[in-house]
Design a protein around this motif. Structure first.
Motif, PDB file in Angstrom:
ATOM      1  N   ASP A  74      -2.070  -3.609  -1.227  1.00 30.38           N
ATOM      2  CA  ASP A  74      -3.122  -2.896  -1.944  1.00 30.38           C
ATOM      3  C   ASP A  74      -3.985  -3.931  -2.672  1.00 30.38           C
ATOM      4  O   ASP A  74      -3.489  -4.671  -3.522  1.00 30.38           O
ATOM      5  CB  ASP A  74      -2.483  -1.924  -2.949  1.00 30.38           C
ATOM      6  CG  ASP A  74      -3.510  -0.999  -3.573  1.00 30.38           C
ATOM      7  OD1 ASP A  74      -4.607  -0.862  -3.011  1.00 30.38           O
ATOM      8  OD2 ASP A  74      -3.213  -0.396  -4.628  1.00 30.38           O
ATOM      9  N   LYS A 132       0.810  -1.213   0.000  1.00 32.51           N
ATOM     10  CA  LYS A 132       0.000   0.000   0.000  1.00 32.51           C
ATOM     11  C   LYS A 132       0.847   1.268   0.000  1.00 32.51           C
ATOM     12  O   LYS A 132       0.559   2.231  -0.700  1.00 32.51           O
ATOM     13  CB  LYS A 132      -0.917   0.024   1.227  1.00 32.51           C
ATOM     14  CG  LYS A 132      -2.049  -0.973   1.181  1.00 32.51           C
ATOM     15  CD  LYS A 132      -2.896  -0.858   2.444  1.00 32.51           C
ATOM     16  CE  LYS A 132      -4.066  -1.820   2.412  1.00 32.51           C
ATOM     17  NZ  LYS A 132      -4.876  -1.739   3.660  1.00 32.51           N
ATOM     18  N   SER A 186       3.668   0.265   5.055  1.00 31.39           N
ATOM     19  CA  SER A 186       3.315  -1.146   4.927  1.00 31.39           C
ATOM     20  C   SER A 186       4.534  -1.967   4.533  1.00 31.39           C
ATOM     21  O   SER A 186       4.737  -3.090   5.027  1.00 31.39           O
ATOM     22  CB  SER A 186       2.215  -1.314   3.866  1.00 31.39           C
ATOM     23  OG  SER A 186       1.044  -0.639   4.243  1.00 31.39           O
TER      24      SER A 186
END
Length: 204
Positions: free
Chosen positions: A127, A56, A60
């Motif tokens: 993501d 992401k 992260s």
């Protein structure tokens, strides 16, 4: 932040097998990548782009590093209970045994798992615009790779894909996801961060 970034650089530089790195010396400095550049690279190498994911953001990426899940290239494997499965001994960074592990997937239930490293915690860092269910199979594999490691992709990450496809043809319930670990343009990294991470300056 500088110390943390240095730790990430050191991790990415040292966690691949040294023998492999010496043999395949096409590793280069990283660029900022995009969904388009990642898929173009995969298509040039005749790799399916339907299951490609990225982290992401930088935070992260850092969390994955702290979890010990940022070896490049490597495979991260979770069982149907969502626990990380160990395919190599602790303290062994070389992933040379990954290929033989995949070839032995028929004995997957005998491999030890770590219930302190859960897939639910891991996928929060990724993501996932398609809201993919990453636990839909008995064996769930994430393949860590980057564009900048060059030829290592062909002899490691992309070879693992072939082995997994063979396993699926043999009836093994397994899914894989290509987890690109390049630094992303969408992360909006500062110039300082880019310099610390050794990212190539774009030609503008």
């Amino acid at each position: 932040m500088k110390n943390l970034l240095f730790s990430i650089i050191l991790l990415v530089s040292l966690t691949s097998c040294k023998a492999v790195l010496k043999t395949y010396n096409h590793i280069k400095s990283p660029n900022l990548e995009t969904e388009s550049s990642i898929k173009k690279y995969l298509l040039r190498n005749k790799i399916d782009t339907s299951n490609v994911y990225v982290y992401k953001d930088l935070n992260s990426f850092v969390k994955a590093s702290k979890m010990g899940l940022l070896v490049i290239p490597d495979i991260i494997i979770f069982n149907k209970e969502g626990n990380k499965v160990k395919y190599k001994e602790d303290g062994i960074a070389c992933n040379a045994k990954a290929g033989s592990f995949i070839a032995e997937l028929s004995t997957f239930s005998n491999f030890p798992s770590d219930d302190t490293k859960k897939i639910d915690d891991f996928v929060k860092l990724i993501d996932n615009p398609k809201q993919t269910n990453f636990t839909s199979a008995e064996i769930n594999v994430f393949i860590n790779w980057t564009i900048y490691v060059g030829r290592l992709n062909k002899v490691k990450a992309f070879d693992w894909i072939k082995l997994i496809e063979i396993a699926k043809q043999k009836g093994i319930n397994i899914n894989y996801y290509l987890l690109n670990c390049d630094f992303q343009k969408s992360w909006n990294l500062t110039s300082e961060n880019q310099e610390a991470l050794g990212i190539k300056k774009s030609k503008e």
